[in-house]
Scaffold this active site. Structure first.
Site, PDB file in Angstrom:
ATOM      1  N   HIS A 112      48.197  68.472  37.792  1.00 20.80           N
ATOM      2  CA  HIS A 112      47.460  68.238  39.045  1.00 20.80           C
ATOM      3  C   HIS A 112      48.312  68.575  40.271  1.00 20.80           C
ATOM      4  O   HIS A 112      48.120  68.003  41.350  1.00 20.80           O
ATOM      5  CB  HIS A 112      46.976  66.778  39.138  1.00 20.80           C
ATOM      6  CG  HIS A 112      46.201  66.315  37.962  1.00 20.80           C
ATOM      7  ND1 HIS A 112      44.880  66.602  37.769  1.00 20.80           N
ATOM      8  CD2 HIS A 112      46.590  65.586  36.870  1.00 20.80           C
ATOM      9  CE1 HIS A 112      44.463  66.059  36.637  1.00 20.80           C
ATOM     10  NE2 HIS A 112      45.485  65.458  36.059  1.00 20.80           N
ATOM     11  N   SER A 143      56.598  89.923  58.425  1.00 19.70           N
ATOM     12  CA  SER A 143      55.468  89.779  59.336  1.00 19.70           C
ATOM     13  C   SER A 143      55.651  90.716  60.515  1.00 19.70           C
ATOM     14  O   SER A 143      56.773  90.945  60.981  1.00 19.70           O
ATOM     15  CB  SER A 143      55.376  88.336  59.828  1.00 19.70           C
ATOM     16  OG  SER A 143      54.522  88.233  60.953  1.00 19.70           O
ATOM     17  N   LYS A 201      59.639  85.625  58.799  1.00 19.98           N
ATOM     18  CA  LYS A 201      58.818  85.511  57.597  1.00 19.98           C
ATOM     19  C   LYS A 201      59.345  86.361  56.440  1.00 19.98           C
ATOM     20  O   LYS A 201      59.823  87.462  56.622  1.00 19.98           O
ATOM     21  CB  LYS A 201      57.368  85.929  57.898  1.00 19.98           C
ATOM     22  CG  LYS A 201      56.598  84.980  58.781  1.00 19.98           C
ATOM     23  CD  LYS A 201      56.398  83.619  58.153  1.00 19.98           C
ATOM     24  CE  LYS A 201      55.549  83.636  56.905  1.00 19.98           C
ATOM     25  NZ  LYS A 201      54.169  84.101  57.152  1.00 19.98           N
ATOM     26  N   GLU A 216      50.689  87.406  45.783  1.00 20.97           N
ATOM     27  CA  GLU A 216      49.371  87.214  46.381  1.00 20.97           C
ATOM     28  C   GLU A 216      48.405  88.324  45.953  1.00 20.97           C
ATOM     29  O   GLU A 216      47.222  88.076  45.703  1.00 20.97           O
ATOM     30  CB  GLU A 216      49.501  87.166  47.901  1.00 20.97           C
ATOM     31  CG  GLU A 216      50.248  85.924  48.386  1.00 20.97           C
ATOM     32  CD  GLU A 216      50.523  85.944  49.876  1.00 20.97           C
ATOM     33  OE1 GLU A 216      50.133  86.934  50.546  1.00 20.97           O
ATOM     34  OE2 GLU A 216      51.127  84.993  50.381  1.00 20.97           O
TER      35      GLU A 216
END
Length: 488
Positions: free
Chosen positions: A174, A295, A301, A308
């Site tokens: 979980h 970024s 970043k 992804e």
């Protein structure tokens, strides 16, 4: 390798080419431009050209054995097929929009080389059994390419797991800290579905190794052909048992797309974990600069874009499966033009995985695991609570009662904002007379891991066994993935 084509190159080349059609004698005129543009598929099925040429070689030989080509004609046909294949590979011969599909384009190439002799190859076969054969050959060939990339990703995971056989980490359920595990065990948990994917590809391949060639349009042929010999020459294990099913069957397409969809799901789950592991909140893994992005506005970043994209591309893999199943569900036997829609989803699935898998393998093999942060996180969240309950069970306390006692101990720790091993001996006995100082022997991550000795569990010993098994299996899969299944 056949040089690819697109809509633009087809349009540019079409004006200079006389139309070659595999049908039309019954018609007084040609198709409308709208019909021709809707029907054309050569812009995507051109990649089947090498497999169509392989089928044509086998078909030429069977025509010769049937007495429909003499020895001199067979030699000329085979030489022309070789020449055409070389021209396709170099880009010298390319399809046009007037060719409609790969079969039409290649017949044009044969007619240009042989004149009327080039038209003899059409005897005893149809585009229906040709395309079913070509697609099976293509997928059997490229499934092994996908398998090879899967092995590379599994190898990368195995290599990382070897470095972290005894690195403690907080196992989760979980997305909450649950029990300590080794990070090597966690990485190997991602290898297991890849091994199953490889098994599914091999099982799929065994069912797909059936040749439709010889089925014709749907009823077979009255010519004295030999589908069994053709199947053997093309690397199939058998010829189709029913000519109608041979041209109507696209189970192999749907099943291939199911396998690739499931691969996509497995890659997505791995990608999601890497996204979590590399976040500031976790900080367990640092990606190599060559496998991360930045970024355009935020200089600090460092993004896990490969992970992804693995999540994102799973959607198009699943979508391809849904599209084909939806297309097939209402089709009457045998061939229907709807089935032209079977190719682009499998081509896209192959292309997607061939692009994604090497990137994931590189990302995994070069990432740095922050052992210190993993070890520090391993006991956080009372992950050793189950060790307390098991310790009580060994003392003879029923697990139901042991679970209750341990829950009360955790509640005490939460109230006092302390760890399990920080509770005094007096407070242990206040929670339960079954608890005493002896419980401290199990209140360490190392002892929890060392206690896991059963096969498949997270202890260093079982993890080492899992590694050895995975390495052995991957060696076998590496051999299978490089097999040649489409003979010349």
């Amino acid at each position: 390798m056949i040089v690819g084509v697109d809509d633009k190159s087809l349009t540019e080349n079409s004006a200079a080419t006389n139309r070659t059609s595999l049908w039309g004698g019954r018609f007084a005129g040609g198709p409308s431009e709208a019909l021709a543009r809707l029907s054309v598929s050569v812009q995507f099925d051109w990649r089947l050209a090498p497999y169509d040429l392989a089928g044509s070689r086998a078909h030429a030989r069977v025509l010769a054995r049937a007495g429909l080509l003499d020895a001199e004609e067979l030699g000329r046909v085979l030489a022309a097929l070789d020449d055409l294949e070389a021209a396709c590979a170099s880009g010298e011969f390319r399809p046009t929009i007037d060719d409609e599909d790969v079969h039409t384009a290649l017949e044009r190439g044969m007619l240009e080389r042989l004149g009327t002799l080039g038209g003899k190859l059409r005897a005893g076969r149809s585009r229906n059994d040709q395309v079913a054969t070509d697609l099976r050959l293509y997928l059997r060939d490229h499934a092994r390419g996908v398998a090879e990339r899967l092995v590379e990703l599994a190898d990368a995971l195995v290599e990382q797991a070897e470095r972290h056989v005894d690195t403690p980490a907080p196992g989760m359920t979980h997305v909450q800290h649950a029990q300590p595990v080794t990070f090597g065990h966690w990485l190997l948990a991602h290898v297991q579905p890849l091994l199953r994917d490889l098994e599914r590809l091999r099982d799929w391949d065994a069912r797909t190794a059936i040749s439709p060639l010889g089925a014709g349009a749907l009823a077979g042929s009255s010519l004295p052909l030999d589908p069994v010999q053709v199947a053997k020459e093309l690397g199939f294990t058998a010829s189709a048992a029913n000519s109608m099913d041979a041209v109507a069957d696209r189970d192999f397409v749907a099943e291939f797309l199911f396998v690739t969809s499931l691969i996509g799901v497995h890659l997505s789950r791995l990608g999601e974990e890497v996204v979590l592991w590399t976040s500031q909140e976790f900080g367990w893994v640092e990606l190599d600069d060559s496998f991360a992005t930045g970024s355009s506005i935020m200089p600090q970043k460092k993004n896990a874009d490969i992970a992804e994209l693995a999540r994102g591309k799973s959607g198009r893999l699943v979508g391809g499966l849904v599209a084909v199943l939806t297309m097939l569900k209402g089709l009457p036997l045998t061939y229907d033009r709807d089935m032209q829609e079977d190719k682009e989803p499998v081509f896209d699935a192959v292309d997607t995985l061939q692009l994604l898998l090497p990137a994931l393998a590189g990302m995994i093999s070069t990432m740095t695991v922050r052992v210190d942060r993993l070890a520090a996180a391993a006991p956080v969240g009372f992950t050793l609570a189950t060790e307390v309950a098991d310790w009580l069970v060994v003392k003879g306390v029923p697990f139901r009662e042991a679970h209750e006692i341990t829950g009360k101990l955790v509640a005490l720790c939460v109230a006092r904002d302390c760890a399990l091993d920080e509770v005094s001996d007096e407070d242990l006995t206040l929670v339960s007379p079954h608890l005493d100082a002896g419980v401290r022997d199990v209140l360490s991550v190392r002892s929890a891991l060392a206690a896991r000795t059963t096969p498949g569990s997270t202890g260093p010993g079982p993890v080492a066994d899992q590694l050895a098994t995975a390495i052995d299996k991957l060696a076998g899969w590496r051999t299978w993935a490089t097999e040649v299944v489409v003979p010349r």
